[in-house]
Design a protein around this motif. Structure first.
Motif, PDB file in Angstrom:
ATOM      1  N   TYR A   1       0.882  -1.170   0.000  1.00 12.08           N
ATOM      2  CA  TYR A   1       0.000   0.000   0.000  1.00 12.08           C
ATOM      3  C   TYR A   1       0.910   1.208   0.000  1.00 12.08           C
ATOM      4  O   TYR A   1       1.492   1.535   1.021  1.00 12.08           O
ATOM      5  CB  TYR A   1      -0.916   0.018   1.220  1.00 12.08           C
ATOM      6  CG  TYR A   1      -2.075  -0.928   1.116  1.00 12.08           C
ATOM      7  CD1 TYR A   1      -3.015  -0.784   0.106  1.00 12.08           C
ATOM      8  CD2 TYR A   1      -2.245  -1.949   2.037  1.00 12.08           C
ATOM      9  CE1 TYR A   1      -4.090  -1.642   0.008  1.00 12.08           C
ATOM     10  CE2 TYR A   1      -3.323  -2.818   1.945  1.00 12.08           C
ATOM     11  CZ  TYR A   1      -4.238  -2.656   0.931  1.00 12.08           C
ATOM     12  OH  TYR A   1      -5.299  -3.501   0.827  1.00 12.08           O
TER      13      TYR A   1
ATOM     14  N   GLN B   1       4.283   1.015   1.841  1.00 11.91           N
ATOM     15  CA  GLN B   1       4.176   0.117   2.987  1.00 11.91           C
ATOM     16  C   GLN B   1       3.873  -1.303   2.516  1.00 11.91           C
ATOM     17  O   GLN B   1       2.935  -1.529   1.763  1.00 11.91           O
ATOM     18  CB  GLN B   1       3.050   0.623   3.905  1.00 11.91           C
ATOM     19  CG  GLN B   1       3.079   0.007   5.262  1.00 11.91           C
ATOM     20  CD  GLN B   1       1.769   0.181   5.976  1.00 11.91           C
ATOM     21  OE1 GLN B   1       0.826   0.767   5.470  1.00 11.91           O
ATOM     22  NE2 GLN B   1       1.692  -0.338   7.185  1.00 11.91           N
TER      23      GLN B   1
ATOM     24  N   PRO C   1      -2.157 -12.176  14.686  1.00 13.01           N
ATOM     25  CA  PRO C   1      -2.795 -11.084  15.423  1.00 13.01           C
ATOM     26  C   PRO C   1      -3.407 -10.058  14.470  1.00 13.01           C
ATOM     27  O   PRO C   1      -3.168 -10.100  13.273  1.00 13.01           O
ATOM     28  CB  PRO C   1      -1.646 -10.478  16.229  1.00 13.01           C
ATOM     29  CG  PRO C   1      -0.413 -10.844  15.469  1.00 13.01           C
ATOM     30  CD  PRO C   1      -0.695 -12.151  14.803  1.00 13.01           C
ATOM     31  N   SER C   2      -4.182  -9.136  15.020  1.00 18.76           N
ATOM     32  CA  SER C   2      -4.859  -8.124  14.210  1.00 18.76           C
ATOM     33  C   SER C   2      -3.845  -7.303  13.407  1.00 18.76           C
ATOM     34  O   SER C   2      -2.809  -6.911  13.931  1.00 18.76           O
ATOM     35  CB  SER C   2      -5.669  -7.223  15.134  1.00 18.76           C
ATOM     36  OG  SER C   2      -6.384  -6.310  14.369  1.00 18.76           O
TER      37      SER C   2
ATOM     38  N   SER D   1      -6.444 -10.787   6.159  1.00 18.74           N
ATOM     39  CA  SER D   1      -7.530 -10.422   5.247  1.00 18.74           C
ATOM     40  C   SER D   1      -6.967 -10.034   3.892  1.00 18.74           C
ATOM     41  O   SER D   1      -7.504 -10.410   2.854  1.00 18.74           O
ATOM     42  CB  SER D   1      -8.340  -9.258   5.809  1.00 18.74           C
ATOM     43  OG  SER D   1      -8.948  -9.638   7.007  1.00 18.74           O
TER      44      SER D   1
ATOM     45  N   GLU E   1     -12.884 -14.518   9.034  1.00 16.59           N
ATOM     46  CA  GLU E   1     -13.407 -14.419  10.396  1.00 16.59           C
ATOM     47  C   GLU E   1     -14.924 -14.579  10.444  1.00 16.59           C
ATOM     48  O   GLU E   1     -15.625 -13.695  10.940  1.00 16.59           O
ATOM     49  CB  GLU E   1     -13.028 -13.072  11.022  1.00 16.59           C
ATOM     50  CG  GLU E   1     -11.557 -12.771  10.832  1.00 16.59           C
ATOM     51  CD  GLU E   1     -10.949 -12.031  12.001  1.00 16.59           C
ATOM     52  OE1 GLU E   1     -11.571 -12.001  13.073  1.00 16.59           O
ATOM     53  OE2 GLU E   1      -9.845 -11.508  11.837  1.00 16.59           O
TER      54      GLU E   1
ATOM     55  N   HIS F   1      -8.275 -14.733  13.850  1.00 18.55           N
ATOM     56  CA  HIS F   1      -7.203 -14.275  14.730  1.00 18.55           C
ATOM     57  C   HIS F   1      -7.191 -15.117  16.002  1.00 18.55           C
ATOM     58  O   HIS F   1      -6.401 -14.901  16.908  1.00 18.55           O
ATOM     59  CB  HIS F   1      -7.380 -12.795  15.075  1.00 18.55           C
ATOM     60  CG  HIS F   1      -8.629 -12.521  15.840  1.00 18.55           C
ATOM     61  ND1 HIS F   1      -9.803 -12.149  15.226  1.00 18.55           N
ATOM     62  CD2 HIS F   1      -8.905 -12.606  17.147  1.00 18.55           C
ATOM     63  CE1 HIS F   1     -10.737 -12.011  16.138  1.00 18.55           C
ATOM     64  NE2 HIS F   1     -10.228 -12.289  17.300  1.00 18.55           N
TER      65      HIS F   1
HETATM   66  N1  LIG Z   1      -6.478   0.077   1.867  1.00 20.86           N
HETATM   67  C1  LIG Z   1      -5.416   0.062   2.674  1.00 20.86           C
HETATM   68  N2  LIG Z   1      -4.494   1.058   2.606  1.00 20.86           N
HETATM   69  C2  LIG Z   1      -3.410   1.043   3.409  1.00 20.86           C
HETATM   70  N3  LIG Z   1      -3.161   0.098   4.331  1.00 20.86           N
HETATM   71  C3  LIG Z   1      -4.029  -0.908   4.461  1.00 20.86           C
HETATM   72  C4  LIG Z   1      -5.209  -0.980   3.643  1.00 20.86           C
HETATM   73  N4  LIG Z   1      -5.881  -2.089   3.982  1.00 20.86           N
HETATM   74  C5  LIG Z   1      -5.173  -2.669   4.969  1.00 20.86           C
HETATM   75  N5  LIG Z   1      -4.068  -1.963   5.258  1.00 20.86           N
HETATM   76  C6  LIG Z   1      -3.043  -2.320   6.253  1.00 20.86           C
HETATM   77  O1  LIG Z   1      -2.598  -3.613   5.965  1.00 20.86           O
HETATM   78  C7  LIG Z   1      -2.335  -4.329   7.158  1.00 20.86           C
HETATM   79  C8  LIG Z   1      -3.011  -5.673   7.104  1.00 20.86           C
HETATM   80  O2  LIG Z   1      -4.399  -5.492   7.083  1.00 20.86           O
HETATM   81  P1  LIG Z   1      -5.401  -6.703   7.122  1.00 20.86           P
HETATM   82  O3  LIG Z   1      -6.763  -6.169   6.993  1.00 20.86           O
HETATM   83  O4  LIG Z   1      -4.975  -7.717   6.135  1.00 20.86           O
HETATM   84  O5  LIG Z   1      -5.165  -7.261   8.581  1.00 20.86           O
HETATM   85  P2  LIG Z   1      -5.838  -8.517   9.266  1.00 20.86           P
HETATM   86  O6  LIG Z   1      -4.741  -9.473   9.551  1.00 20.86           O
HETATM   87  O7  LIG Z   1      -6.984  -8.994   8.480  1.00 20.86           O
HETATM   88  O8  LIG Z   1      -6.309  -7.905  10.643  1.00 20.86           O
HETATM   89  P3  LIG Z   1      -7.699  -8.120  11.421  1.00 20.86           P
HETATM   90  O9  LIG Z   1      -7.539  -9.363  12.235  1.00 20.86           O
HETATM   91  O10 LIG Z   1      -7.759  -6.909  12.301  1.00 20.86           O
HETATM   92  O11 LIG Z   1      -8.795  -8.194  10.410  1.00 20.86           O
HETATM   93  C9  LIG Z   1      -2.802  -3.448   8.296  1.00 20.86           C
HETATM   94  O12 LIG Z   1      -1.674  -2.904   8.911  1.00 20.86           O
HETATM   95  C10 LIG Z   1      -3.606  -2.372   7.634  1.00 20.86           C
HETATM   96  O13 LIG Z   1      -3.454  -1.164   8.305  1.00 20.86           O
END
Ligand SMILES: Nc1ncnc2c1ncn2[C@@H]1O[C@H](COP(=O)(O)OP(=O)(O)OP(=O)(O)O)[C@@H](O)[C@H]1O
Ligand SMILES: [Mg+2]
Lengths: 365, 295
Positions: free
Chosen positions: A13, A16, A37-38, A43, A159, A192
């Protein structure tokens, strides 16, 4: 063939990197769980497989065919969303049939499939209702029904149980697992919750900050965590850890300057290496009087707290400067401040590198 | 006994809390409506120093009044011309503004701009656009080699000119409601539909449009009432002319009351308009409500 292969898949992204070079191969009919973890990128990874998110670099293959440029509908995948994504203005029946209607499946065939799915999930009496007239568990079933009715060989779930209460969650866990096995679908499941991962998965992948930590069967991951992170992420309560120093000449450990344990089964660790000792709570058992045990694997401890949960008891004490927990079957009426001895089997000990956190005994697969 | 008193106390409390707004509602809405209703059965023009009761004479006169029928037909055509187009345009603009990735806020502002400009300024802008010979529209027409047209001065064109301007003004306003409605639709629904391979037309027809129905309903009622409420542009641009070709009900009421000073007749006309609006609102509300999904 419903095999899914990820080849060094990354997601950026901007600058990042949220998913970093994830590679794995998910076998047909396998229940594969992505856990972490979150914010670790579960996702995002799942959505890249679904085609809802573009793959920045790397390659995705489904059934051996490259899928990076194929739209979601061409990937032979169905998906259950976290909030179910039921169309609020359509009845349960129309919700389930939406995809088939879009794909112009024959009407008679639609009816047949609907009937089978409704029976399988026990929602036949709900078909004329709108989603808002359903309970959380019923909505969940409808969402499952919508995924199943498409008869795609691969199903993704993000989830799906997080909106349910604890009891229903346990129930749906077994139900999803049963459905997956009955239908023989390849399941990629995001959670998670390590308990969900442990109980449902054929294999699980532990993610942290977009990086794969370990892939393996739940028990292998549990018994031989690849690193400290996995060790502390799995199990409830998680693995106990404490920093120590490795003494190569005695094949043992100096723990906070006082304890000394000969551990002959670890080889090739350099002298004076800072390490971290890890032990599962259930590996720590009370050493009873009169029991003859190898004294080296006993620890004198002072009880700091006791939680009696009925079928088991969790006893807290400090080792070094860390609070440890031991899990014992039955009800133990220990007192705070009481001193006692706990013992463990050295074979169950994990030794991690103090700097990298890598498990020094296990090689990652 | 004690229970009754407790209940009375609770009710009293509720009424007291409602009192301030009730007073204003009574004073500024119900009282004037009732007064107007009463006045509509009186003769109250310049020829009668004191209003006196004349039964349904005002209504009789109204039915025989050619201008009234002309104004009413005008208004119905005006509503037919503005309501569906401005609502559809608003929806289209909202869909576009919601989708645009670059310059999202610029597009929204641009669309919404006509709504925030004061009415009088709008009227003046369009007066300039529609001016024959040196107006903006005339210049454009000349480039295309078309002859000059007198937009506001011609009985055949004036209504179209007004309709066009009102659509321009209202669509941006209604778009805001649609944008809000679109924001309320969960992104997951669209992702789920894309997993099924639904075309964008199917998605619109089966998901977006049905879920926006409450907004459409609300916006159409507003649009319809607005089409009967237009007055300021007429004052500035046409004064209802030429020969009542652009005269609308509210402007006719205004003329009757404050140019011809026939208060009784103006009251009767007002009652007709209020009843008409209520009927349409009731039809839309009760007739279509069952088909609409509310969250
Ligand atoms: N559209 C976006 N733009 C920038 N960063 C993003 C975007 N979508 C997700 N992220 C970042 O990517 C990382 C991973 O996000 P993701 O949603 O895959 O986490 P997750 O493992 O599913 O967490 P959760 O258990 O909270 O759902 C996070 O740090 C999030 O901030
Ligand atoms: Mg997530």
């Amino acid at each position: 063939m419903a095999e899914v292969e990820l080849r060094r898949i990354s997601k950026m992204y901007g600058s990042q990197k949220v998913v970093n070079e994830v590679s794995t191969r998910i076998l047909p009919g396998e229940f594969f769980v992505l856990v972490g973890p979150s914010g670790c990128g579960k996702s995002t990874t799942l959505r890249m497989i679904a085609g809802l998110e573009e793959i920045s670099t790397g390659e995705l293959l489904i059934g051996g065919k490259p899928m990076n440029q194929v739209p979601p509908s061409g990937r032979n995948i169905s998906m259950v969303f976290q909030n179910y994504a039921l169309y609020p203005h359509l009845t349960v029946k129309d919700n389930i049939l939406f995809g088939l209607q879009v794909r112009k499946v024959d009407k008679a065939e639609q009816g047949k499939r609907l009937e089978r799915v409704a029976e399988m999930l026990g929602i036949a009496h709900l078909l004329q209702r709108k989603p808002k007239e359903l309970s959380g568990g019923q909505r969940q079933r409808v969402a499952l029904g919508r995924a199943i009715v498409s008869q795609h060989p691969i199903c993704l779930m993000d989830e799906p149980l997080s909106n349910l209460d604890a009891k229903l969650r346990g129930h749906m866990r077994t139900e999803i697992r049963r459905l997956q096995q009955e239908l023989g679908i390849t399941m990629i499941y995001v959670t998670h919750d390590q308990v969900e991962a442990m109980t449902m998965a054929d294999r699980m992948m532990v993610l942290r900050d977009g990086e794969v930590q370990q892939v393996g069967k739940p028990l292998d991951v549990y018994n031989h965590p690849a690193n400290l992170f996995v060790a502390e992420f799995t199990g409830a309560p998680p693995m106990n850890t404490v920093p120590a120093i490795w003494l190569a000449d005695q094949a043992g450990i100096e723990l906070a300057g006082q304890r000394f344990l000969p551990l002959p089964m670890f080889h090739g660790i350099k002298d004076q290496t800072p390490v971290v000792l890890g032990l599962r709570p259930e590996s720590l058992q009370p050493a009873l009087e009169g029991q003859s045990m190898d004294a080296s694997c006993q620890l004198p401890v002072t009880v700091q707290g006791v939680e009696i949960l009925g079928s088991e008891t969790i006893v807290e004490f400090t080792v070094g400067d860390k609070l440890w927990k031991a899990k014992w079957n039955g009800q133990w009426h220990c007192k705070r401040g009481e001193t006692m001895h706990v013992r463990f089997d050295p074979a169950q000990l994990n030794v991690f590198d103090g700097e990298t956190g890598k498990n020094l005994a296990v090689t990652t697969n | 006994m004690g229970e009754l008193r407790a209940k009375w106390k609770v009710n009293m409390y509720a009424w007291l809390l409602l009192l301030p707004s009730l007073i204003f509602l009574l004073l500024f809405t119900f009282y004037p409506v009732i007064q107007t209703f009463i006045l509509s059965f009186h003769q109250a023009d310049l020829g009668s120093p004191e209003p006196f009761f004349n039964g349904i004479d005002n209504y009789k006169q109204m039915v025989e009044d050619e201008v009234f029928w002309k104004v009413l037909t005008n208004n119905i055509w005006f509503a037919i011309g503005t309501v569906p187009t401005s609502v559809a345009l608003a929806l289209a603009m909202a869909l576009f503004a919601n989708k645009a990735i670059r310059g999202k806020s610029f597009i929204r502002t641009a669309y919404f701009y006509p709504t925030v400009v004061p009415m009088i300024a709008v009227a003046n802008i369009w007066l300039f656009i529609y001016t024959p010979e040196y107006g903006a529209l005339s210049h454009v027409m000349e480039w295309f080699g078309k002859g000059d047209m007198n937009w506001l001065g011609d009985q055949k064109n004036v209504m179209w000119a007004m309709i066009f301007m009102v659509i321009w003004k209202e669509a941006g306003y209604f778009m805001i409601f649609y944008l809000a409605g679109l924001q309320n639709i969960s992104q997951e629904l669209y992702e789920s539909a894309s997993m099924e391979g639904a075309s964008s037309w199917t998605v619109f027809r089966r998901i977006t449009f049905p879920l926006l129905m409450p907004t459409t309903m609300f916006v159409s009622i507003i649009a319809f009432t607005n089409s009967f409420k237009l007055v300021d542009h007429l004052v500035i641009m046409t004064k209802g002319g030429p020969d009542n070709a652009s005269n609308l009900l509210l402007y006719y009421i205004y003329e009757t009351a404050f140019s011809f000073w026939d208060q009784g007749m103006a009251s009767a006309l007002t009652i007709v308009m209020v009843v008409l609006l209520l009927l349409v609102a009731a039809f839309q509300f009760f007739g279509m409500d069952k088909k609409i999904h509310y969250n």
